[in-house]
Design an enzyme around this catalytic site. Structure first.
Site, PDB file in Angstrom:
ATOM      1  N   ASP B 109      53.356 -11.633  44.596  1.00  0.00           N
ATOM      2  CA  ASP B 109      52.747 -12.852  44.866  1.00  0.00           C
ATOM      3  C   ASP B 109      51.485 -12.398  45.668  1.00  0.00           C
ATOM      4  O   ASP B 109      51.892 -11.606  46.956  1.00  0.00           O
ATOM      5  CB  ASP B 109      53.778 -13.484  45.688  1.00  0.00           C
ATOM      6  N   HIS B 116      44.016 -21.315  52.222  1.00  0.00           N
ATOM      7  CA  HIS B 116      45.485 -21.214  52.472  1.00  0.00           C
ATOM      8  C   HIS B 116      45.778 -20.391  53.992  1.00  0.00           C
ATOM      9  O   HIS B 116      46.466 -20.559  54.808  1.00  0.00           O
ATOM     10  CB  HIS B 116      46.103 -20.918  51.527  1.00  0.00           C
ATOM     11  N   GLU B 181      54.817 -24.005  47.086  1.00  0.00           N
ATOM     12  CA  GLU B 181      53.507 -23.518  47.106  1.00  0.00           C
ATOM     13  C   GLU B 181      52.976 -23.412  45.667  1.00  0.00           C
ATOM     14  O   GLU B 181      53.625 -23.056  44.411  1.00  0.00           O
ATOM     15  CB  GLU B 181      53.513 -21.793  47.413  1.00  0.00           C
ATOM     16  N   GLU B 183      50.616 -22.577  42.757  1.00  0.00           N
ATOM     17  CA  GLU B 183      49.975 -21.326  42.521  1.00  0.00           C
ATOM     18  C   GLU B 183      49.717 -21.162  41.090  1.00  0.00           C
ATOM     19  O   GLU B 183      50.545 -21.961  40.027  1.00  0.00           O
ATOM     20  CB  GLU B 183      50.831 -20.116  43.015  1.00  0.00           C
ATOM     21  N   ASP B 215      56.265 -21.557  44.033  1.00  0.00           N
ATOM     22  CA  ASP B 215      56.868 -20.465  44.923  1.00  0.00           C
ATOM     23  C   ASP B 215      57.695 -21.123  46.093  1.00  0.00           C
ATOM     24  O   ASP B 215      57.015 -21.343  47.231  1.00  0.00           O
ATOM     25  CB  ASP B 215      55.811 -19.665  45.413  1.00  0.00           C
ATOM     26  N   ARG B 219      60.691 -22.446  55.019  1.00  0.00           N
ATOM     27  CA  ARG B 219      59.760 -21.796  56.274  1.00  0.00           C
ATOM     28  C   ARG B 219      60.613 -21.503  57.350  1.00  0.00           C
ATOM     29  O   ARG B 219      60.240 -20.600  58.229  1.00  0.00           O
ATOM     30  CB  ARG B 219      58.832 -22.929  56.544  1.00  0.00           C
ATOM     31  N   GLN B 222      62.002 -17.947  56.517  1.00  0.00           N
ATOM     32  CA  GLN B 222      60.833 -17.039  56.427  1.00  0.00           C
ATOM     33  C   GLN B 222      60.545 -16.709  57.961  1.00  0.00           C
ATOM     34  O   GLN B 222      60.211 -15.486  58.342  1.00  0.00           O
ATOM     35  CB  GLN B 222      59.842 -17.727  55.905  1.00  0.00           C
ATOM     36  N   LYS B 235      61.974 -16.802  50.337  1.00  0.00           N
ATOM     37  CA  LYS B 235      61.315 -16.845  49.010  1.00  0.00           C
ATOM     38  C   LYS B 235      62.340 -16.730  47.667  1.00  0.00           C
ATOM     39  O   LYS B 235      61.891 -17.521  46.771  1.00  0.00           O
ATOM     40  CB  LYS B 235      60.283 -16.024  48.898  1.00  0.00           C
ATOM     41  N   THR B 239      61.877 -19.240  42.244  1.00  0.00           N
ATOM     42  CA  THR B 239      60.420 -19.287  41.981  1.00  0.00           C
ATOM     43  C   THR B 239      60.276 -20.180  40.676  1.00  0.00           C
ATOM     44  O   THR B 239      60.716 -19.533  39.666  1.00  0.00           O
ATOM     45  CB  THR B 239      59.714 -17.925  42.095  1.00  0.00           C
ATOM     46  N   GLU B 340      50.915 -26.899  55.000  1.00  0.00           N
ATOM     47  CA  GLU B 340      49.609 -27.455  55.421  1.00  0.00           C
ATOM     48  C   GLU B 340      49.337 -28.924  55.096  1.00  0.00           C
ATOM     49  O   GLU B 340      48.752 -29.560  56.224  1.00  0.00           O
ATOM     50  CB  GLU B 340      48.545 -26.696  54.434  1.00  0.00           C
TER      51      GLU B 340
END
Lengths: 397, 397
Positions: B109, B116, B181, B183, B215, B219, B222, B235, B239, B340
Site C-alpha cells: 500500500d 491525503h 480509504e 484507493e 483499505d 485509526r 493504528q 489495517k 482490505t 479527513e
C-alpha cells in the site's frame, strides 16, 4: 523385495530421532519433494511412508492437516528410525538440493527482544527513552515481503536505493550499511478463517514448526524511507529461511518460562503455558563467531505474537511465517545485528584471524554470514536447528 | 449446433466493448471460473474462447501469460462483442456469485496523494511540517496483509485491539474510529525474478489491470501500534477489492500527465510516458455521496510506485497487488478517508436525508460504504470501474 537400510546417527549429531526436521529437497534429476532429516541423511517421505501428500514441492499440504497428523507422522518416523528404511527413500544430505520448504503466505516480522529494541532505540534516538510507550504493552510487528523469502544458501545481491545523507536530500546507490538480523521464524500449519482469533493456549494447534531466519536489512535505505509507515525497501530485497523446519514437538525439552513481563499484559496476551525457548543462536561472519544470541531472553513469546496478530480477526493461512525480530541478549557478544554489534557503525567488529586481521562495521561484498542454533533435547542431548547461510554479491547496475 | 446470443449494451452502460473488465464468477451450481463483463452479462471465457486457462478460480494463470496474450484475448473479445457468443457462455451478472478475482501474492500500500498525506500530517502532527522530508523524494509505501484481501461485498467485522487512551496505558475493545480509504489497486500479471528492476517504461509489460480498493483502517489501533514499524492490526483485518479488474488497455483514454513533481525525482523514478489517470471516484456512505476524490491529482504515478518497489531487486509475482493509498483532492468533498472528511473526528459528516438527518465521524455498525469510479473512454463515452462495497458488522466477543 526392495532393499532396506539402517541410518547410522553420528556421535553428537543434532539430527537424531528426537529431532526429525522437515525439508523440501530435489534428488539428483528428480522432482522436489518433502523429506525428513536423520543423521546425515534425508528420508524421502513419499517413499518411506507411501503417501503422495509428501510428493509435493512444499510442506504446505502436510502442514495443512493439523496437529493430529503432524504427531502421527512424527511417531511413524521415530518408530522407523530405530529400524530400517527402504533404500530408495534414503539420500545423503550432501547429494540433494534443498529448496524453500514452505510456500509462504504472509510474512510478519516482530520486534520482540527487549535488548534489541533498547539498543535500536539508543542508537536511533539517543536523546529519548529507548523503548517507545507501546513496546511493553504489545508485541510490535509489521508485514514484510513474502515473495522474497529465500532458502538458506541463496546469494544476496546488495540492494540499491535512496540513501539518507546529511544534506537532507537523498542520494542513490548500493546500500552502504548492509546488515543481518538473527531471528527465529514460526510457520503456521493449521489455518484460521477471517474473524477467528488464536488464543495463546491454541498456539500448538496452529504452529507447525520453527526455522532460522536472517532478515537482511539495508540500514541506510531503511533510515530514509521508514517514516511514517515503517520499513519497506530496506528489508524487502531478501529474507533468508533455513531449509529445515524443526517440528514444535522436537522443542519440548527447550521450553522455558519467559522473563518477567512488566506491566502484566492484557488478558488476551497472557500465556497459560510457557512458550519461551532455551535456544542458543550463533552468528558466524566470514567464519568467525561474532555473537551467541540467547533466545531465552525474548520478552514476548511466539504464542503472544500469534494471539496479537489475530486478535483483530485477521485470518491465517497454511505457510504464513512470523519471525521474532532480532534476537539480542544483554551482553555485547549476544547482539543479533551488526547495527548493534558495531553500535551504529562506530565500533568495528573483529572478523579476522591472528594471521589475517580484519575489521568490519557492516557487510562487504563477498562476506558470508551463517546463523546456527541448538536446543536441549531429551536424555541430555541437543538438537541442531538447520542453519541459515548467505553471502553478499555486488550490487547490479 | 449450439445456440448463440447477442449481448445488448444498455444505453449509457459503463461496460461496453471498450471496457471488458475481468472477474472470477461461479454460476449457480458451478465451479468458479474467469469471466469478462459486457453490458449486464458475464461471459464465461473458458466456453466463449474454448480455452481451459480460464476454467480456474483466479485470473492468475491468464495474467501470467504477459501482455501479448492479454492483448490477443481482449481483441478476440472485442471482435466477438459485435456478434454473438455461445448461449452457454453468457450469464446475467445478477445470477452469478463473484469471487476474489486474483490470488494475491504480496500486497503493498502506497501513500501517493499529496493532499491525503498533507491532511494526515496536519491531523496527526499539527505542530510540525505536514509532509515528512522523504515524501517528495520517493513514493512512501509498506506491505499489508495479503491473506485478508477480500472481494467487494464481504462483510467487515469491526476489529478489536489495543486502543490508545489519554492516560498512556491502552485499553482493549472494538475500534471506535473505524475508517475507510478509497484507493486504486494495480495488479501485477507478468512477474520478475529476484534482482530485476521494473523501469517506469516497462509498467505496461507487467501490470495487468486496475481495481478499486477500500483499505479499511482502525485509526485508534493504528495510532497506538504504529511506532516505529508502521501500521499492522489497524489495517490487517480486511482490505476490500472490487470483483472486476479493468485491463490497463481500457484506460488508454484516461491517461494524463501527472501534476508537477518538485523536486524532480531521481532518474529511476522519472516517467517517460504519462501514467496519471483521469479517474473520478465516488464514495457513498449509507447511500449518501460524501466525496468525489479525483485520481488525477495523485502525486506519484503507479509506474513510479512499481519502479520504486523493485529498485532494490525485489522480485514480483503474478497476483501481486499494489494500491495507491488514499486518494484525496484539495477540496473537503474530495477527501478519500473519514479521518479527513471528519477532520480527525471533530467535524461530523452528514450522511442522512432531509427526512432522516444523520451525522457521523467514523463508521457505526450497520453502515455501508460503496466506492465507485469512472473514466473517459473512446468516442466520448465513459467506463465504470467495478464497485467496492462493504458493510460493518458488530465486533465479536
Amino acid at each position: 523385495m526392495s532393499s532396506r537400510v539402517r541410518i547410522e546417527i553420528p556421535e553428537g549429531s543434532g539430527f537424531g530421532p528426537q529431532h526429525l526436521p522437515y525439508c523440501v529437497f530435489a534428488p539428483a534429476g528428480g522432482e522436489p519433494r518433502v523429506g525428513a532429516r536423520l543423521g546425515d541423511c534425508v528420508v524421502d517421505l513419499a517413499v518411506a511412508l507411501d503417501d503422495p501428500m509428501f510428493a509435493q514441492p512444499s510442506l504446505n499440504a502436510f502442514m495443512a492437516q493439523g496437529p493430529a497428523i503432524w504427531r502421527e507422522v512424527r511417531e511413524r518416523l521415530q518408530a522407523a528410525a530405530d529400524g530400517e528404511f527402504p533404500a530408495a527413500a534414503v539420500h545423503a544430505v550432501s547429494a540433494v538440493r534443498l529448496q524453500l520448504p514452505v510456500q509462504v503466505g504472509d510474512y510478519v516480522d516482530f520486534y520482540a527482544s527487549i535488548d534489541h529494541a533498547t539498543n535500536a532505540g539508543r542508537i536511533f534516538r539517543p536523546d529519548s527513552e529507548p523503548l517507545l510507550p507501546n513496546w511493553r504493552h504489545l508485541p510490535v510487528g509489521y508485514h514484510g515481503r513474502a515473495g522474497t523469502v529465500v532458502v538458506s544458501g541463496t546469494e544476496v545481491v546488495r540492494p540499491c536505493g535512496q540513501r539518507r545523507t546529511d544534506s537532507g536530500t537523498p542520494d542513490f546507490g548500493p546500500s552502504q550499511r548492509l546488515d543481518i538480523e538473527a531471528e527465529l521464524g514460526f510457520v503456521i500449519g493449521a489455518s484460521t478463517p477471517l474473524g477467528d482469533r488464536i488464543g495463546t493456549e491454541e498456539f500448538a494447534d496452529h504452529v507447525f514448526g520453527v526455522a532460522l531466519v536472517n532478515d537482511w536489512s539495508a540500514r541506510d535505505l531503511q533510515a530514509w524511507e521508514a517514516q511514517p509507515l515503517g520499513p519497506f525497501l530496506g528489508k524487502s530485497f531478501a529474507t533468508s529461511l533455513s531449509a529445515w523446519v524443526t517440528p514444535l514437538d522436537a522443542l519440548r525439552e527447550a521450553r522455558i518460562p519467559l522473563p518477567e513481563q512488566q506491566p502484566r499484559p492484557l488478558p488476551y496476551l497472557r500465556d497459560r503455558d510457557p512458550w519461551g525457548f532455551d535456544i542458543e543462536l550463533r552468528i558466524e561472519w566470514n567464519g568467525q563467531v561474532v555473537s551467541t544470541p540467547p533466545y531465552s531472553r525474548m520478552y514476548w513469546s511466539p504464542a503472544q505474537m500469534l494471539a496479537h496478530m489475530t486478535v483483530n480477526g485477521a485470518s491465517t493461512r497454511t505457510g504464513d511465517l512470523f519471525a521474532s525480530g532480532t534476537i539480542s541478549g544483554p551482553e555485547r557478544e549476544q547482539r543479533g545485528s551488526l547495527l548493534e554489534l558495531s553500535w551504529g557503525g562506530t565500533e568495528p567488529v573483529d572478523v579476522g584471524t591472528a594471521e589475517h586481521p580484519d575489521k568490519r562495521t557492516f557487510l562487504e561484498d563477498g562476506d558470508e554470514v551463517v546463523i546456527t542454533a541448538s536446543a536441549p533435547a531429551a536424555h541430555g542431548g541437543r538438537i541442531t536447528l538447520g542453519e541459515v547461510r548467505g553471502a553478499i554479491t555486488p550490487a547490479r547496475d
